[in-house]
Motif scaffolding. Structure first.
Motif, PDB file in Angstrom:
ATOM      1  N   ARG A  70       7.803  -6.389   7.029  1.00 26.39           N
ATOM      2  CA  ARG A  70       6.502  -6.721   6.471  1.00 26.39           C
ATOM      3  C   ARG A  70       5.606  -5.533   6.133  1.00 26.39           C
ATOM      4  NH1 ARG A  70       4.940 -10.176  11.641  1.00 26.39           N
ATOM      5  NH2 ARG A  70       5.409  -8.091  12.374  1.00 26.39           N
ATOM      6  N   LYS A  71       5.600  -4.490   6.987  1.00 28.33           N
ATOM      7  CA  LYS A  71       4.547  -3.479   6.877  1.00 28.33           C
ATOM      8  C   LYS A  71       4.915  -2.232   7.670  1.00 28.33           C
ATOM      9  CE  LYS A  71       2.303  -5.978  10.582  1.00 28.33           C
ATOM     10  NZ  LYS A  71       1.188  -6.812  10.951  1.00 28.33           N
ATOM     11  N   PRO A  72       4.103  -1.175   7.519  1.00 27.07           N
ATOM     12  CA  PRO A  72       4.384   0.059   8.261  1.00 27.07           C
ATOM     13  C   PRO A  72       4.496  -0.132   9.770  1.00 27.07           C
ATOM     14  CG  PRO A  72       2.827   0.540   6.518  1.00 27.07           C
ATOM     15  CD  PRO A  72       3.005  -0.965   6.542  1.00 27.07           C
ATOM     16  N   ASP A  73       3.736  -1.061  10.349  1.00 26.67           N
ATOM     17  CA  ASP A  73       3.833  -1.298  11.795  1.00 26.67           C
ATOM     18  C   ASP A  73       5.228  -1.756  12.212  1.00 26.67           C
ATOM     19  OD1 ASP A  73       1.157  -0.645  12.019  1.00 26.67           O
ATOM     20  OD2 ASP A  73       0.472  -2.720  12.251  1.00 26.67           O
ATOM     21  N   ASP A  74       6.026  -2.247  11.260  1.00 30.21           N
ATOM     22  CA  ASP A  74       7.379  -2.737  11.546  1.00 30.21           C
ATOM     23  C   ASP A  74       8.455  -1.664  11.364  1.00 30.21           C
ATOM     24  OD1 ASP A  74       6.160  -5.239  11.860  1.00 30.21           O
ATOM     25  OD2 ASP A  74       6.684  -5.890   9.834  1.00 30.21           O
ATOM     26  N   LEU A  75       8.052  -0.441  11.038  1.00 32.31           N
ATOM     27  CA  LEU A  75       9.022   0.589  10.660  1.00 32.31           C
ATOM     28  C   LEU A  75      10.078   0.881  11.724  1.00 32.31           C
ATOM     29  CD1 LEU A  75       6.891   2.999   8.517  1.00 32.31           C
ATOM     30  CD2 LEU A  75       9.106   2.035   7.862  1.00 32.31           C
ATOM     31  N   LYS A  76       9.710   0.884  12.986  1.00 34.39           N
ATOM     32  CA  LYS A  76      10.695   1.185  14.031  1.00 34.39           C
ATOM     33  C   LYS A  76      11.847   0.174  13.979  1.00 34.39           C
ATOM     34  CE  LYS A  76      11.159   2.314  18.893  1.00 34.39           C
ATOM     35  NZ  LYS A  76      10.453   2.556  20.146  1.00 34.39           N
ATOM     36  N   LYS A  89      26.526  -4.493  -1.951  1.00 31.71           N
ATOM     37  CA  LYS A  89      26.121  -3.361  -1.108  1.00 31.71           C
ATOM     38  C   LYS A  89      24.810  -3.675  -0.390  1.00 31.71           C
ATOM     39  CE  LYS A  89      28.557   0.101  -3.772  1.00 31.71           C
ATOM     40  NZ  LYS A  89      28.484   1.405  -4.412  1.00 31.71           N
ATOM     41  N   PRO A  90      24.633  -3.154   0.825  1.00 35.36           N
ATOM     42  CA  PRO A  90      23.436  -3.465   1.601  1.00 35.36           C
ATOM     43  C   PRO A  90      22.157  -2.900   0.981  1.00 35.36           C
ATOM     44  CG  PRO A  90      24.739  -1.788   2.707  1.00 35.36           C
ATOM     45  CD  PRO A  90      25.545  -2.262   1.536  1.00 35.36           C
ATOM     46  N   VAL A  91      21.077  -3.684   1.127  1.00 33.13           N
ATOM     47  CA  VAL A  91      19.763  -3.299   0.625  1.00 33.13           C
ATOM     48  C   VAL A  91      18.749  -3.543   1.739  1.00 33.13           C
ATOM     49  CG1 VAL A  91      17.941  -3.833  -1.057  1.00 33.13           C
ATOM     50  CG2 VAL A  91      20.348  -3.836  -1.775  1.00 33.13           C
ATOM     51  N   ALA A  92      17.819  -2.593   1.903  1.00 30.52           N
ATOM     52  CA  ALA A  92      16.730  -2.728   2.863  1.00 30.52           C
ATOM     53  C   ALA A  92      15.418  -2.523   2.121  1.00 30.52           C
ATOM     54  CB  ALA A  92      16.880  -1.702   3.990  1.00 30.52           C
ATOM     55  N   ALA A  93      14.471  -3.452   2.283  1.00 39.52           N
ATOM     56  CA  ALA A  93      13.200  -3.393   1.555  1.00 39.52           C
ATOM     57  C   ALA A  93      12.052  -3.708   2.504  1.00 39.52           C
ATOM     58  CB  ALA A  93      13.213  -4.400   0.406  1.00 39.52           C
ATOM     59  N   ILE A  94      10.948  -2.987   2.339  1.00 43.46           N
ATOM     60  CA  ILE A  94       9.802  -3.181   3.225  1.00 43.46           C
ATOM     61  C   ILE A  94       8.520  -3.373   2.431  1.00 43.46           C
ATOM     62  CG2 ILE A  94       9.465  -0.682   3.496  1.00 43.46           C
ATOM     63  CD1 ILE A  94       8.612  -1.336   6.459  1.00 43.46           C
ATOM     64  N   CYS A  95       7.631  -4.177   2.990  1.00 41.31           N
ATOM     65  CA  CYS A  95       6.268  -4.356   2.508  1.00 41.31           C
ATOM     66  C   CYS A  95       6.234  -5.029   1.132  1.00 41.31           C
ATOM     67  CB  CYS A  95       5.548  -3.013   2.529  1.00 41.31           C
ATOM     68  SG  CYS A  95       3.752  -3.114   2.554  1.00 41.31           S
ATOM     69  N   HIS A  96       5.740  -4.354   0.107  1.00 44.01           N
ATOM     70  CA  HIS A  96       5.653  -4.904  -1.247  1.00 44.01           C
ATOM     71  C   HIS A  96       6.951  -4.723  -2.053  1.00 44.01           C
ATOM     72  CE1 HIS A  96       1.372  -4.663  -0.234  1.00 44.01           C
ATOM     73  NE2 HIS A  96       1.148  -5.534  -1.203  1.00 44.01           N
ATOM     74  N   ALA A  97       7.930  -4.023  -1.511  1.00 44.65           N
ATOM     75  CA  ALA A  97       9.166  -3.727  -2.250  1.00 44.65           C
ATOM     76  C   ALA A  97       9.883  -4.959  -2.806  1.00 44.65           C
ATOM     77  CB  ALA A  97      10.120  -2.905  -1.387  1.00 44.65           C
ATOM     78  N   PRO A  98       9.823  -6.129  -2.165  1.00 45.65           N
ATOM     79  CA  PRO A  98      10.516  -7.290  -2.733  1.00 45.65           C
ATOM     80  C   PRO A  98      10.066  -7.689  -4.140  1.00 45.65           C
ATOM     81  CG  PRO A  98      10.177  -7.668  -0.415  1.00 45.65           C
ATOM     82  CD  PRO A  98       9.408  -6.413  -0.771  1.00 45.65           C
ATOM     83  N   TRP A  99       8.917  -7.205  -4.612  1.00 47.67           N
ATOM     84  CA  TRP A  99       8.529  -7.495  -5.992  1.00 47.67           C
ATOM     85  C   TRP A  99       9.622  -7.075  -6.969  1.00 47.67           C
ATOM     86  CZ3 TRP A  99       2.773  -5.624  -5.950  1.00 47.67           C
ATOM     87  CH2 TRP A  99       1.926  -6.731  -5.836  1.00 47.67           C
ATOM     88  N   THR A 100      10.213  -5.921  -6.746  1.00 46.34           N
ATOM     89  CA  THR A 100      11.281  -5.456  -7.633  1.00 46.34           C
ATOM     90  C   THR A 100      12.498  -6.363  -7.517  1.00 46.34           C
ATOM     91  OG1 THR A 100      10.455  -3.204  -7.274  1.00 46.34           O
ATOM     92  CG2 THR A 100      12.571  -3.436  -8.391  1.00 46.34           C
ATOM     93  N   MET A 101      12.786  -6.845  -6.324  1.00 48.92           N
ATOM     94  CA  MET A 101      13.919  -7.753  -6.142  1.00 48.92           C
ATOM     95  C   MET A 101      13.658  -9.099  -6.807  1.00 48.92           C
ATOM     96  SD  MET A 101      15.240  -6.832  -2.270  1.00 48.92           S
ATOM     97  CE  MET A 101      14.005  -7.851  -1.521  1.00 48.92           C
ATOM     98  N   ILE A 102      12.403  -9.562  -6.795  1.00 51.69           N
ATOM     99  CA  ILE A 102      12.068 -10.794  -7.500  1.00 51.69           C
ATOM    100  C   ILE A 102      12.390 -10.639  -8.978  1.00 51.69           C
ATOM    101  CG2 ILE A 102      10.146 -12.244  -8.287  1.00 51.69           C
ATOM    102  CD1 ILE A 102       8.842 -11.704  -5.507  1.00 51.69           C
ATOM    103  N   GLU A 103      11.985  -9.523  -9.551  1.00 48.64           N
ATOM    104  CA  GLU A 103      12.235  -9.272 -10.983  1.00 48.64           C
ATOM    105  C   GLU A 103      13.729  -9.217 -11.280  1.00 48.64           C
ATOM    106  OE1 GLU A 103      10.883  -9.169 -14.753  1.00 48.64           O
ATOM    107  OE2 GLU A 103       9.604  -9.328 -12.993  1.00 48.64           O
TER     108      GLU A 103
END
Length: 184
Positions: free
Chosen positions: A166-172, A107-121
């Motif tokens: 990467r960050k909030p500036d990338d939200l759009k 299933k598709p996953v979308a992650a922004i900013c620091h969220a990949p830490w959980t995916m690393i784990e």
């Protein structure tokens, strides 16, 4: 209102405290505007505390918890960032298993900013092309990911579609791409 996500339920996983509020609210609104049903999932019931960087912001009602829900109830997953949010989630085995379940199910996953830490784990970034907040670059590379510094990255070279920013500036760009990929 769009219909790309009509009939789809999208999980938003967030810790009880520390979620970067704009990284929750803007993708949430994008899912709603595309006709989808966002649901807030956390490690405990009640409400979560959003943050604007280091300052407390608004509270958000939790719809369900990782104790009683699994990926089978959802069509996709969004992981908002904030430093404390994924740092807490990666220490919670049920939250890590919840995230891993989306990858295992394709299933598709979308992650922004620091969220990949959980995916690393969850050990789901190996061999995947991703981006993140710059301070996660070494962590992601050490976990086997191909880290790049781009506004939004879509990786289809794995069991599922993975969208990262990467960050909030990338939200759009993140919201636009996430909606497209969550739609299938």
């Amino acid at each position: 209102m769009g219909t790309e996500l009509q009939g789809k339920t999208i999980a938003f996983l967030a810790a009880p405290e520390g979620t970067e509020q704009v990284e929750l609210t803007e993708p949430w609104q994008a899912v709603e505007q595309a006709g989808g049903s966002p649901r807030l999932v956390s490690t405990q019931s009640g409400r979560i505390q959003g943050f604007n960087h280091l300052d407390k912001a608004d509270h958000f009602d939790v719809d369900t918890t990782v104790d009683v829900s699994d990926q089978g109830e959802f069509d996709g997953l969004v992981l908002p960032g904030g430093v404390a949010n994924p740092d807490f989630l990666r220490t919670q085995p049920k939250a890590v298993a919840f995230v891993k379940g989306f990858f295992d199910a394709g299933k598709p996953v979308a992650a922004i900013c620091h969220a990949p830490w959980t995916m690393i784990e969850a050990d789901v970034v190996r061999g995947r092309r991703v981006t993140s907040w710059p301070s996660l670059r070494t962590d992601l590379r050490n976990a086997g990911a191909d880290w790049v510094d781009e506004e939004v990255v879509t990786c289809e070279g794995g069991p599922n579609v993975l969208v990262t920013s990467r960050k909030p500036d990338d939200l759009k760009a993140f919201c636009r791409t996430a909606v497209q990929k969550l739609a299938g």
